[in-house]
Design a protein around this motif. Structure first.
Motif, PDB file in Angstrom:
ATOM      1  N   SER A  51       2.376 -66.369  38.639  1.00  0.00           N
ATOM      2  CA  SER A  51       2.491 -67.811  38.451  1.00  0.00           C
ATOM      3  C   SER A  51       1.423 -68.547  39.243  1.00  0.00           C
ATOM      4  CB  SER A  51       3.873 -68.274  38.886  1.00  0.00           C
ATOM      5  OG  SER A  51       4.074 -67.976  40.263  1.00  0.00           O
ATOM      6  N   GLY A  55       4.330 -67.319  43.418  1.00  0.00           N
ATOM      7  CA  GLY A  55       5.677 -66.923  43.785  1.00  0.00           C
ATOM      8  C   GLY A  55       6.400 -66.057  42.779  1.00  0.00           C
ATOM      9  N   THR A  56       5.895 -66.009  41.562  1.00  0.00           N
ATOM     10  CA  THR A  56       6.524 -65.203  40.516  1.00  0.00           C
ATOM     11  C   THR A  56       5.502 -64.231  39.944  1.00  0.00           C
ATOM     12  OG1 THR A  56       8.019 -67.002  39.924  1.00  0.00           O
ATOM     13  CG2 THR A  56       7.705 -65.254  38.295  1.00  0.00           C
ATOM     14  N   THR A  57       5.900 -62.970  39.864  1.00  0.00           N
ATOM     15  CA  THR A  57       5.034 -61.957  39.271  1.00  0.00           C
ATOM     16  C   THR A  57       5.819 -61.184  38.218  1.00  0.00           C
ATOM     17  OG1 THR A  57       5.601 -60.370  40.994  1.00  0.00           O
ATOM     18  CG2 THR A  57       3.606 -61.684  41.326  1.00  0.00           C
ATOM     19  N   SER A  58       5.077 -60.572  37.341  1.00  0.00           N
ATOM     20  CA  SER A  58       5.667 -59.772  36.275  1.00  0.00           C
ATOM     21  C   SER A  58       4.761 -58.578  36.030  1.00  0.00           C
ATOM     22  CB  SER A  58       5.802 -60.614  35.009  1.00  0.00           C
ATOM     23  OG  SER A  58       6.345 -59.874  33.942  1.00  0.00           O
ATOM     24  N   SER A 103       7.885 -67.842  32.925  1.00  0.00           N
ATOM     25  CA  SER A 103       7.737 -66.409  33.187  1.00  0.00           C
ATOM     26  C   SER A 103       8.291 -65.518  32.088  1.00  0.00           C
ATOM     27  CB  SER A 103       8.389 -66.050  34.520  1.00  0.00           C
ATOM     28  OG  SER A 103       9.752 -66.387  34.503  1.00  0.00           O
ATOM     29  N   THR A 104       9.216 -66.031  31.302  1.00  0.00           N
ATOM     30  CA  THR A 104       9.770 -65.239  30.202  1.00  0.00           C
ATOM     31  C   THR A 104       8.686 -64.809  29.215  1.00  0.00           C
ATOM     32  OG1 THR A 104      11.860 -66.427  30.378  1.00  0.00           O
ATOM     33  CG2 THR A 104      11.466 -65.229  28.326  1.00  0.00           C
ATOM     34  N   TYR A 106       5.322 -64.381  29.992  1.00  0.00           N
ATOM     35  CA  TYR A 106       4.091 -63.910  30.626  1.00  0.00           C
ATOM     36  C   TYR A 106       3.456 -62.711  29.928  1.00  0.00           C
ATOM     37  CZ  TYR A 106       4.713 -66.833  34.828  1.00  0.00           C
ATOM     38  OH  TYR A 106       4.840 -67.873  35.704  1.00  0.00           O
TER      39      TYR A 106
END
Length: 125
Positions: A51, A55-58, A103-104, A106
């Motif tokens: 992100s 803070g958000t990873t995938s 994020s859904t 990504y």
């Protein structure tokens, strides 16, 4: 946004590489950054994404626990640290940017607006 990927090369299985993707522009932190790869004879596949704030990873299941995505917003750069490389990781790696989806989404190639030129990663057995 213009993206420039670098850091690819030839490495033995079990080794590591760190890819970098430098972005132009002053709004880098507003973009989700993704890494995709395309192996010979195959379509482009999702690898990892992060992100805007970091803070958000995938991650794709195939790289979880081995690859780490990170970013440095002060220097407009996203990284992909690849450890425990396997021959099946051999591919051209692309970085990409988008700023409209959560994020859904990504892992979906189609949401990314901007793409870098790709850097070759070859893992020998």
């Amino acid at each position: 946004v213009q993206l420039q990927a670098s850091g690819g090369g030839l490495v033995q299985a079990g080794g590591f590489l760190r890819l970098s993707c430098a972005a132009s522009g002053r709004t880098f932190s507003s973009y989700v950054m993704g890494w995709f790869r395309q192996a010979p004879g195959k379509g482009r596949a999702f690898v990892a994404a992060i992100s805007g704030g970091g803070g958000t990873t995938s991650y794709a299941d195939s790289v979880k626990g081995r690859f780490t995505i990170s970013r440095d917003n002060a220097n407009n750069t996203v990284y992909l640290l690849m450890n425990s490389l396997k021959p099946e990781d051999t591919a051209v790696y692309y970085c990409a940017a988008e700023r409209h989806y959560g994020s859904t989404y990504y892992s979906r190639e189609t949401i990314y607006e901007f793409w870098g030129q790709g850097t070759q990663v070859t893992v020998s057995s």
